[in-house]
Design a protein around this motif. Structure first.
Motif, short mmCIF file in Angstrom:
data_model
loop_
_atom_site.label_atom_id
_atom_site.label_comp_id
_atom_site.label_asym_id
_atom_site.label_seq_id
_atom_site.Cartn_x
_atom_site.Cartn_y
_atom_site.Cartn_z
N UNK A 40 -79.56 45.13 33.26
CA UNK A 40 -79.39 46.58 33.54
C UNK A 40 -78.16 47.14 32.83
N UNK A 41 -77.32 46.27 32.31
CA UNK A 41 -76.13 46.74 31.57
C UNK A 41 -74.91 46.95 32.44
N UNK A 42 -74.87 46.30 33.63
CA UNK A 42 -73.72 46.54 34.51
C UNK A 42 -72.86 45.28 34.68
N UNK A 43 -73.02 44.35 33.75
CA UNK A 43 -72.16 43.15 33.78
C UNK A 43 -70.83 43.45 33.12
N UNK A 44 -70.02 42.39 33.00
CA UNK A 44 -68.73 42.50 32.30
C UNK A 44 -68.28 41.08 31.97
N UNK A 45 -67.59 40.89 30.83
CA UNK A 45 -67.13 39.53 30.49
C UNK A 45 -66.31 38.89 31.62
#
Ligand SMILES: Nc1ncnc2c1ncn2[C@@H]1O[C@H](COP(=O)(O)OP(=O)(O)OP(=O)(O)O)[C@@H](O)[C@H]1O
Ligand SMILES: C[C@@](O)(CCO)CC(=O)[O-]
Ligand SMILES: [Mg+2]
Length: 367
Positions: free
Chosen positions: A310-315
């Motif tokens: 969904x594009x709501x991750x982060x490194x």
């Protein structure tokens, strides 16, 4: 005008499963935390409305006469709890000096406060002078429902001060509680606060902030899960700042761009929530087994992958998942993601003090 002074508090929350998918009509499971937001409302005779928000270093006041000018001309309706009054929001934006779509932490907090204050007191024909102070144990903007806890406190305090709902302090019973009707009203006004801060909230965060406990949330329907096994969950704050508003809008954009790809992902998250709920009920009815934990862990991994899609991750959240997995533990983001907090499920045989040092020192080296 005589108003009732009060002190309120509301809890933050962690979402086990269903964040973002819940905004689009899917199931979420969420639990309240023992980290709370507190509010004190004091009556004054200064003819001013003051707000003190030490967590975000904001201390402001307005003349009551100036705020009165924002009320609609006589005859017009204000105070509809079911709909955000776009004209009032526009007037408030002008007063605060922000444009539509602002992401400024202070402006959003102030707009939410003034909106609920004006709406709740408009009906009484008089605006009282008062001072509201809010402070929180929750990190602001980190996925633990700080905006909802803030909105719930505002709604409960202002409704109580205006006499719309009874003041619990005036009741002789120290165990006095509001009934279903009052709780529902608090939740609805808190939702309006969330709409000002978030843009398009599902309502799950303010539901947990209002009712507490662990609950299932589906298209506005709140179902408390009364019998659930004791789960131990480690919270890690990546300290990466992010905005729920931006993240929720980003998922919507992806849905519009790739409906045939993203809609099945949201449906799958729905199935993850339902399978988790089913597993929790089996764990309650039977003794929890390692197999139950295997399922809960797999669900966490699957959901974390979906949230990345969904594009709501982060490194930094990837690092949390990698570092915990290296120790046999499973993690996912919680709340809107894009940074903020993650949750890690701890099995009953994981002693927190044993895992705490190597795990947390590993985590702290990264964040
Ligand atoms: N203690 C507080 N004092 C003043 N404003 C607050 C406080 N806590 C939250 N807010 C308001 O809520 C906003 C943060 O809301 P946001 O929804 O982005 O994050 P969150 O609620 O912490 O995370 P999530 O929605 O993912 O659970 C802040 O920008 C501020 O406007
Ligand atoms: C991302 C989201 O699903 C949860 C934020 O805590 C937004 C919402 O449900 O309002
Ligand atoms: Mg929020």
């Amino acid at each position: 005008m005589h108003i009732k002074e009060c002190i309120m508090s509301a809890p933050g929350k962690a979402i086990l499963h269903g964040e973002h998918a819940v905004v689009h009509g899917n199931v979420a499971l969420a639990v309240s935390l023992n980290l709370r937001t507190y509010l004190r409302l004091q009556a004054t005779s200064t003819s001013k409305v003051c707000i003190n928000l030490p967590n975000i270093n904001t201390f402001l006041s307005w003349d009551v006469t100036k705020l009165k000018q924002l009320l609609p001309d006589s005859g017009a309706e204000l105070g509809n709890v079911n709909e955000l009054d776009a004209e009032l929001v526009r007037r408030l934006r002008d007063l605060v000096g922000v444009s539509n779509g602002t992401l400024d932490t202070r402006s959003m907090a102030i707009l939410a406060f003034l909106y609920i204050y004006l709406s709740v007191f408009a009906g009484s024909g008089e605006l009282p002078s008062l001072t509201v102070s809010v402070w929180s144990e929750l990190p602001t903007g980190a996925g633990l429902g700080s905006s909802a806890a803030y909105s719930v406190c505002l709604a409960a305090a202002l409704l109580s001060a205006s006499g719309t709902i009874p003041s619990l302090l005036s009741d002789q019973e120290s165990t006095a509680r509001w009934g279903e009707v009052e709780m529902e009203l608090i939740n609805r006004w808190a939702f309006q606060g969330e709409r000002i801060i978030h843009g398009n909230p599902s309502g799950v965060d303010n539901a947990v902030g209002t009712w507490g406990g662990i609950l299932r949330y589906h298209s506005g329907k709140i179902t408390p899960l009364n019998r659930v096994p004791m789960l131990r969950i480690l919270l890690t704050n990546t300290k990466v700042p992010r905005s729920t508003k931006v993240l929720v809008a980003g998922v919507k954009d992806k849905m519009n761009k790739f409906p045939s790809i993203i809609n099945p992902v949201l449906e799958s998250v729905n199935a993850v929530s339902c399978t988790c709920e089913q597993t929790l009920s089996e764990m309650t009815n039977d003794t929890p087994t390692p197999e139950h934990y295997n399922i809960l862990e797999e669900l966490i991994d699957i959901n974390q992958h979906h949230l990345n899609v969904m594009g709501v991750g982060h490194p930094a959240l990837d690092t949390l998942c990698r570092v915990t997995l290296a120790r046999g533990l499973h993690s996912k983001l919680t709340g809107a993601g894009g940074g903020g907090c993650g949750i890690t499920l701890l099995r009953p045989d994981v002693f927190f003090y044993q895992c705490q040092r190597p795990l947390l020192s590993a985590l702290m080296n990264r964040f």
